[in-house]
Design a protein around this motif. Structure first.
Motif, PDB file in Angstrom:
ATOM      1  N   LYS A  45       0.464  -1.229   0.083  1.00 36.69           N
ATOM      2  CA  LYS A  45       0.319   0.007   0.146  1.00 36.69           C
ATOM      3  C   LYS A  45       1.310   1.000   0.119  1.00 36.69           C
ATOM      4  CE  LYS A  45      -3.682  -0.238  -0.238  1.00 36.69           C
ATOM      5  NZ  LYS A  45      -3.802  -0.292  -1.965  1.00 36.69           N
ATOM      6  N   VAL A  46       1.864   1.479   0.631  1.00 31.52           N
ATOM      7  CA  VAL A  46       3.389   2.427   1.307  1.00 31.52           C
ATOM      8  C   VAL A  46       3.942   2.053   0.163  1.00 31.52           C
ATOM      9  CG1 VAL A  46       4.019   4.268   2.121  1.00 31.52           C
ATOM     10  CG2 VAL A  46       1.213   3.433   2.614  1.00 31.52           C
ATOM     11  N   ALA A  47       4.466   2.888  -1.110  1.00 36.16           N
ATOM     12  CA  ALA A  47       5.869   2.497  -1.358  1.00 36.16           C
ATOM     13  C   ALA A  47       7.120   4.340  -0.481  1.00 36.16           C
ATOM     14  CB  ALA A  47       6.049   3.466  -2.764  1.00 36.16           C
ATOM     15  N   VAL A  48       7.861   3.732  -0.211  1.00 33.06           N
ATOM     16  CA  VAL A  48       8.768   5.166   1.226  1.00 33.06           C
ATOM     17  C   VAL A  48       9.201   4.628  -0.028  1.00 33.06           C
ATOM     18  CG1 VAL A  48       9.272   5.869   3.066  1.00 33.06           C
ATOM     19  CG2 VAL A  48       7.447   4.514   3.397  1.00 33.06           C
ATOM     20  N   VAL A  49       9.888   6.614  -0.043  1.00 32.92           N
ATOM     21  CA  VAL A  49      10.871   6.240  -0.823  1.00 32.92           C
ATOM     22  C   VAL A  49      12.121   7.046  -0.368  1.00 32.92           C
ATOM     23  CG1 VAL A  49      12.022   7.272  -3.373  1.00 32.92           C
ATOM     24  CG2 VAL A  49       9.846   6.133  -3.478  1.00 32.92           C
TER      25      VAL A  49
END
Ligand code: ASP
Ligand code: MG
Length: 411
Positions: A130-134
């Motif tokens: 659900k979340v891509a932390v870049v």
């Protein structure tokens, strides 16, 4: 699934508690049905510390190694943010720039983004992440080395991701609740703007209103990315913050929208250079090659074939500029009698799209400064801004006086 980009600046991820708070915000958007790309900065103060270490180690450092060091702050917060989200049962994964890969050119320490392939992250979203932390601020050069995008570069990372993924919005969470008519730390009369035009924001950002990195605004303007600046410390609502948008959406008709400043300026003067064709190119070519961000330029009237050339640049680039100019002198390309740096100046600017249609703004600005006894050292103007260089010790006074003169506290 619609994609939302949420960027958290250094103060919003400064402690584990704040990371938790930011993660909760992300959770709220995930619950609304978004696939979220979170862009994180380093913990506040971290990048400065890393830059300090580099400078202490090597005065004229190798920019590749500068990037290797200063990009590391974001790696820490990206991993911590992903872990925090996982603890909340939100499927999340962290990505460093090279893993995306966020491809840049080879201009180390101020690299430009060339491409962001979306396949890797999209594939993970398709699998249920659900979340891509870049990790913001960093990328990879064609040579396969880590690059950084210039200070404040994670804003640009955020906008570039919003453009690449066609995000519905790009929310920039910071320590202020929006864009103000000027820095509220300088005058408590500063007022939050509900909307500001891309072009004005561009001037305010480049003039030192540290809310957004200039390049992020350029990119948002070019790709029509809806940009919202808001605080991570206040309750969220759909109207929170300031929307950075197209000029057409803005109804206000005032000549000046904001007063910007930049404290750490320097004024450099080349005394007595030959007034001949090509002299400006001979001076500013080497400066450009040395990566000096020259801002204002004045060439004096020549006397007996010689003239003075003055320019301004960030104060921390003075040593580098001196080195470049002295090298050009040694090689015989330019010949000057002396090079004088005034490192105690600041720039103050009035900005507004309304200036295009209203005259007298410059006159009012100069009158206001003269009433305060502030001496103007350099003036520069464009279609929507007027900038002056003044002694740094008068900077606050000048900002306050101009804010009053243009009645910016009034909505
Ligand atoms: N951490 C980097 C800086 O302080 C990038 C950013 O936060 O935008 O400049
Ligand atoms: Mg920033």
């Amino acid at each position: 699934m619609p994609v939302l980009v949420m960027k958290f600046g250094g103060t919003s991820v400064a402690t584990l508690d704040r990371i938790k708070r930011a993660a909760k915000r992300v959770g709220v958007e995930v619950a609304k049905g978004y696939d979220v790309i979170v862009i994180v900065s380093a913990m506040s103060g971290k990048t400065n510390e890393l830059v300090g270490w580099v400078n202490e180690t090597s005065k004229f450092y190798d920019a590749r190694e500068y990037d290797a060091v200063v990009s590391s702050g974001e790696n820490v917060t990206a991993g911590l943010m992903a872990l925090t989200l996982q603890e909340m049962d939100v499927p999340a994964r962290s990505w460093q720039g090279w893993q995306v890969p966020l491809k840049t050119n080879s201009a180390h320490s101020q690299a430009r983004i060339e491409e962001i392939p979306t396949d890797n992250i999209s594939a993970k979203f398709a699998e249920g992440m659900k979340v891509a932390v870049v990790a913001g601020f960093q990328g990879i050069s064609p040579e396969g080395r880590i690059t950084t995008l210039g200070r404040g570069g994670s804003d640009t990372t955020a906008v570039a991701f919003a453009a690449a993924f066609g995000a519905e919005r790009c929310d920039i969470y910071t320590d202020v609740d929006g864009v103000y008519t000027t820095d509220p730390r300088i005058t408590d009369k500063a007022r939050k703007l509900d909307k500001i035009a891309f072009e004005e924001m561009l001037e305010l950002a480049s003039l030192g209103a540290k809310v957004l990195q200039t390049r992020s605004v350029e990119l948002a303007m070019r790709f029509g990315v809806r940009l919202r600046v808001l605080s991570s410390f206040e309750e969220q609502s759909d109207e929170a913050g300031t929307l950075v948008c197209a000029e057409e959406e803005i109804m206000e008709n005032r000549p000046v929208s904001g007063i910007a400043y930049s404290r750490d300026e320097a004024k450099m003067t080349l005394i007595s250079v030959a007034d001949r064709p090509g002299i400006a190119a001979a001076i500013f070519g080497p400066l450009a090659e040395a990566g000096i961000n020259v801002d204002m330029i004045i060439q004096n009237i020549a006397e007996e074939g010689r003239t003075d050339m003055t320019f301004s640049c960030p104060v921390d680039q003075v040593a580098r500029a001196e080195k470049a100019l002295n090298a050009a002198k040694d090689s015989g390309d330019i010949n000057f009698h002396d090079l004088v740096a005034d490192t105690n100046v600041a720039k103050v600017s009035a900005v507004g799209i309304g200036m295009r249609s209203q005259s007298g703004v410059a006159a009012q600005m100069f009158k206001t400064l003269s009433d305060e006894g502030v001496n103007i050292k350099v003036i520069a103007t464009s279609e929507i801004k007027i900038s002056v260089l003044i002694d740094r010790k008068y900077m606050e006074l000048a900002v306050q006086a101009l804010h009053d003169a243009f009645e910016l506290e009034k909505a």
